[in-house]
Design a protein around this motif. Sequence first.
Motif, PDB file in Angstrom:
ATOM      1  N   PHE A  52      -8.264  24.633  65.778  1.00  0.00           N
ATOM      2  CA  PHE A  52      -9.289  23.946  66.571  1.00  0.00           C
ATOM      3  C   PHE A  52      -9.132  24.298  68.044  1.00  0.00           C
ATOM      4  CE2 PHE A  52      -9.784  20.989  62.959  1.00  0.00           C
ATOM      5  CZ  PHE A  52     -11.160  20.984  62.878  1.00  0.00           C
ATOM      6  N   PHE A 130       5.141  25.235  52.319  1.00  0.00           N
ATOM      7  CA  PHE A 130       4.568  24.933  53.632  1.00  0.00           C
ATOM      8  C   PHE A 130       5.557  25.265  54.745  1.00  0.00           C
ATOM      9  CE2 PHE A 130       4.336  21.792  57.064  1.00  0.00           C
ATOM     10  CZ  PHE A 130       3.074  22.042  57.560  1.00  0.00           C
TER      11      PHE A 130
ATOM     12  N   GLN B  62       3.517  16.131  58.197  1.00  0.00           N
ATOM     13  CA  GLN B  62       2.882  17.232  58.919  1.00  0.00           C
ATOM     14  C   GLN B  62       2.039  18.087  57.982  1.00  0.00           C
ATOM     15  OE1 GLN B  62       5.619  19.660  61.092  1.00  0.00           O
ATOM     16  NE2 GLN B  62       4.063  21.209  61.548  1.00  0.00           N
ATOM     17  N   LYS B  63       2.543  18.247  56.771  1.00  0.00           N
ATOM     18  CA  LYS B  63       1.781  19.031  55.790  1.00  0.00           C
ATOM     19  C   LYS B  63       0.459  18.334  55.468  1.00  0.00           C
ATOM     20  CE  LYS B  63       2.030  20.599  51.019  1.00  0.00           C
ATOM     21  NZ  LYS B  63       1.007  19.655  50.568  1.00  0.00           N
ATOM     22  N   PHE B  64       0.532  17.041  55.327  1.00  0.00           N
ATOM     23  CA  PHE B  64      -0.702  16.297  55.034  1.00  0.00           C
ATOM     24  C   PHE B  64      -1.700  16.435  56.173  1.00  0.00           C
ATOM     25  CE2 PHE B  64      -3.128  12.301  55.140  1.00  0.00           C
ATOM     26  CZ  PHE B  64      -3.719  12.361  53.895  1.00  0.00           C
ATOM     27  N   ILE B  65      -1.205  16.271  57.395  1.00  0.00           N
ATOM     28  CA  ILE B  65      -2.101  16.359  58.547  1.00  0.00           C
ATOM     29  C   ILE B  65      -2.665  17.778  58.680  1.00  0.00           C
ATOM     30  CG2 ILE B  65      -2.204  16.165  61.061  1.00  0.00           C
ATOM     31  CD1 ILE B  65      -2.121  13.529  59.649  1.00  0.00           C
ATOM     32  N   THR B  66      -1.814  18.721  58.407  1.00  0.00           N
ATOM     33  CA  THR B  66      -2.268  20.109  58.502  1.00  0.00           C
ATOM     34  C   THR B  66      -3.347  20.412  57.462  1.00  0.00           C
ATOM     35  OG1 THR B  66      -0.068  20.699  59.248  1.00  0.00           O
ATOM     36  CG2 THR B  66      -1.477  22.489  58.540  1.00  0.00           C
ATOM     37  N   ASP B  67      -3.135  19.862  56.260  1.00  0.00           N
ATOM     38  CA  ASP B  67      -4.144  20.056  55.219  1.00  0.00           C
ATOM     39  C   ASP B  67      -5.474  19.442  55.631  1.00  0.00           C
ATOM     40  OD1 ASP B  67      -2.311  21.356  53.722  1.00  0.00           O
ATOM     41  OD2 ASP B  67      -1.901  19.690  52.350  1.00  0.00           O
ATOM     42  N   ALA B  69      -6.456  18.797  58.668  1.00  0.00           N
ATOM     43  CA  ALA B  69      -7.008  19.521  59.813  1.00  0.00           C
ATOM     44  C   ALA B  69      -7.642  20.835  59.371  1.00  0.00           C
ATOM     45  CB  ALA B  69      -5.902  19.767  60.841  1.00  0.00           C
ATOM     46  N   SER B  70      -7.018  21.535  58.454  1.00  0.00           N
ATOM     47  CA  SER B  70      -7.605  22.800  58.010  1.00  0.00           C
ATOM     48  C   SER B  70      -8.884  22.560  57.230  1.00  0.00           C
ATOM     49  CB  SER B  70      -6.591  23.588  57.162  1.00  0.00           C
ATOM     50  OG  SER B  70      -6.100  22.779  56.126  1.00  0.00           O
ATOM     51  N   ALA B  72     -10.916  20.052  57.801  1.00  0.00           N
ATOM     52  CA  ALA B  72     -11.906  19.720  58.821  1.00  0.00           C
ATOM     53  C   ALA B  72     -12.362  20.977  59.543  1.00  0.00           C
ATOM     54  CB  ALA B  72     -11.320  18.718  59.813  1.00  0.00           C
ATOM     55  N   LEU B  73     -11.430  21.895  59.725  1.00  0.00           N
ATOM     56  CA  LEU B  73     -11.794  23.144  60.386  1.00  0.00           C
ATOM     57  C   LEU B  73     -12.806  23.915  59.550  1.00  0.00           C
ATOM     58  CD1 LEU B  73     -11.086  24.980  62.842  1.00  0.00           C
ATOM     59  CD2 LEU B  73      -9.493  26.138  61.333  1.00  0.00           C
ATOM     60  N   LEU B 107     -11.150  13.991  55.199  1.00  0.00           N
ATOM     61  CA  LEU B 107     -10.298  12.902  54.720  1.00  0.00           C
ATOM     62  C   LEU B 107     -10.780  12.373  53.381  1.00  0.00           C
ATOM     63  CD1 LEU B 107      -9.608  10.892  57.982  1.00  0.00           C
ATOM     64  CD2 LEU B 107      -7.950  12.058  56.550  1.00  0.00           C
ATOM     65  N   ASN B 110      -9.210  14.063  50.732  1.00  0.00           N
ATOM     66  CA  ASN B 110      -7.796  13.755  50.561  1.00  0.00           C
ATOM     67  C   ASN B 110      -7.558  12.288  50.199  1.00  0.00           C
ATOM     68  OD1 ASN B 110      -6.086  16.203  51.345  1.00  0.00           O
ATOM     69  ND2 ASN B 110      -7.685  16.158  52.902  1.00  0.00           N
TER      70      ASN B 110
END
Lengths: 369, 136
Positions: A52, A130, B62-67, B69-70, B72-73, B107, B110
Amino acid sequence: MNDGGKESGQDNQNNNSTKKSSLPSPSSGGADDFSRSIAKIAVSQVCESAGFHGSRHSALDSLADILIQYIHDLSKASHFYANLSGRTACNVFDIIQGLKDLEAPRGFPGASDIHQCAVGSGVIKEITRFVDTYEENPFARPVPSFPIARQPKPITSFAQVGEATAGKHIPDWLPVFPDQHTYIHTPVWKERTSDPKADKIEQVRQRRKAEGSLLGLQQRLACNGAAMSAPAVDYIGKGKQVVGSNPFLAPPLPPGEKQVSEVVVPDEPAEGKRVSILETFAPAIEAAKQGSFIPNVSLKNRVLPSKRPTVHFKFGVDKNSIAMQVSSVAAGAKRDTWFLRDDEKDDKKRRAEMILKESMEKPDGLAQL
Amino acid sequence: MNSSGAGGDGKHDDDSALAEFLSSLMDYTPTIPDELVEHYLARSGFQCPDLRLTRLVAVAAQKFITDVASDALQHCKARLSAPVKDKSKQPKEKKLILTMDDLSKALRENGVNLKHQEYFADSPSTGMDPSTREEN
């Protein structure tokens, strides 16, 4: 990273109210705001690494909230599984089990195999992948120390101190007793209600009062003796003073030292055993009739005034005379100054006369004595 | 927990893999700082002095947030690349901005239902068509 411009971040907090409600005391103050800000920074870093260019405040807030909720849920699940196994501290298997629970709605490889070992779970494999895939992206700035004491200071146990427990029933991992002087004996001092200076003054005052009253008593006794006023003194106090002046308790005087009661001695033996009361008290009656009792007695019969109380004691047996005397004395108010007044002397004469008359009316009462 | 099922050899491999992964976490620094994770772990009663487990939780989060975020991207890219009827409103520069719309979609995939509140004025351009917003 551009985090969405300069919009007010405060208003964005409202966006996440539904998420916050599940967290313990979200608006508790500085600590929560602090950790939430750090979570926001971390989330924005993750978003940047994901590709982003920027983000809205509201989106970042929501994502930070979700991160916090994720950690919270995972730790709660792990804690639950640790407690289920009878432990208080979590280990890696509890976390894996909690991760399985959390990842179940999303699905992960091997989720359908319920007999799979936790060590080889698909969740761990995904996380391992990961970690291997994504390059390390540390937190942007050093985190200042949290405004919360993370670990409460534990109380030292018996084992740590090396002290033997008081009994076998007390295991050595229990916290040590406090110092003995704190619970064996606590000295208690009585609280002083007043200062010692005032106490001393009060003590001196009371002693002076006692001395004054004693002096007054002595003076009165002396005056009583001089004025032949035994009845009043004797009935003021029936304590030691009366006993001290009691002529019956006094040691007998050697013969000839005092000339006593010539009235009785010379004439009676001739007439025999029977004693006429009238004759016995003839001088007293005579003196009372004349109006000047005391001088006549002292002149004619040479009886000492101090001996007169004996007469009273004999008549005091009769209840009637006592009551009359008490009423005539009229209690304590007059006693203090009666010997100073002339009319009181007249009253005394009248009383002496009355007593004699009474004794004449009841001769048996006199005979008993 | 260690129930039967996996083969003896695979089990041994998984054991060593897990031990190796945990030891590798000591060298890996997650984006989420350890202090933050420890704070929230302690608040929910989690007790463990092992830093590796804290890191494991941090990495999982962090993996969850990254997933998310990706995901959403991808949503953002799909929306930007969508054909716009009105050519005049086409933004000159395509900037990838994380917005609540994309985040909500990501979200929902997920398992988190997050709705953008309509009345919330995130920016002066809130409420307008996403494609017509003046992206900053």
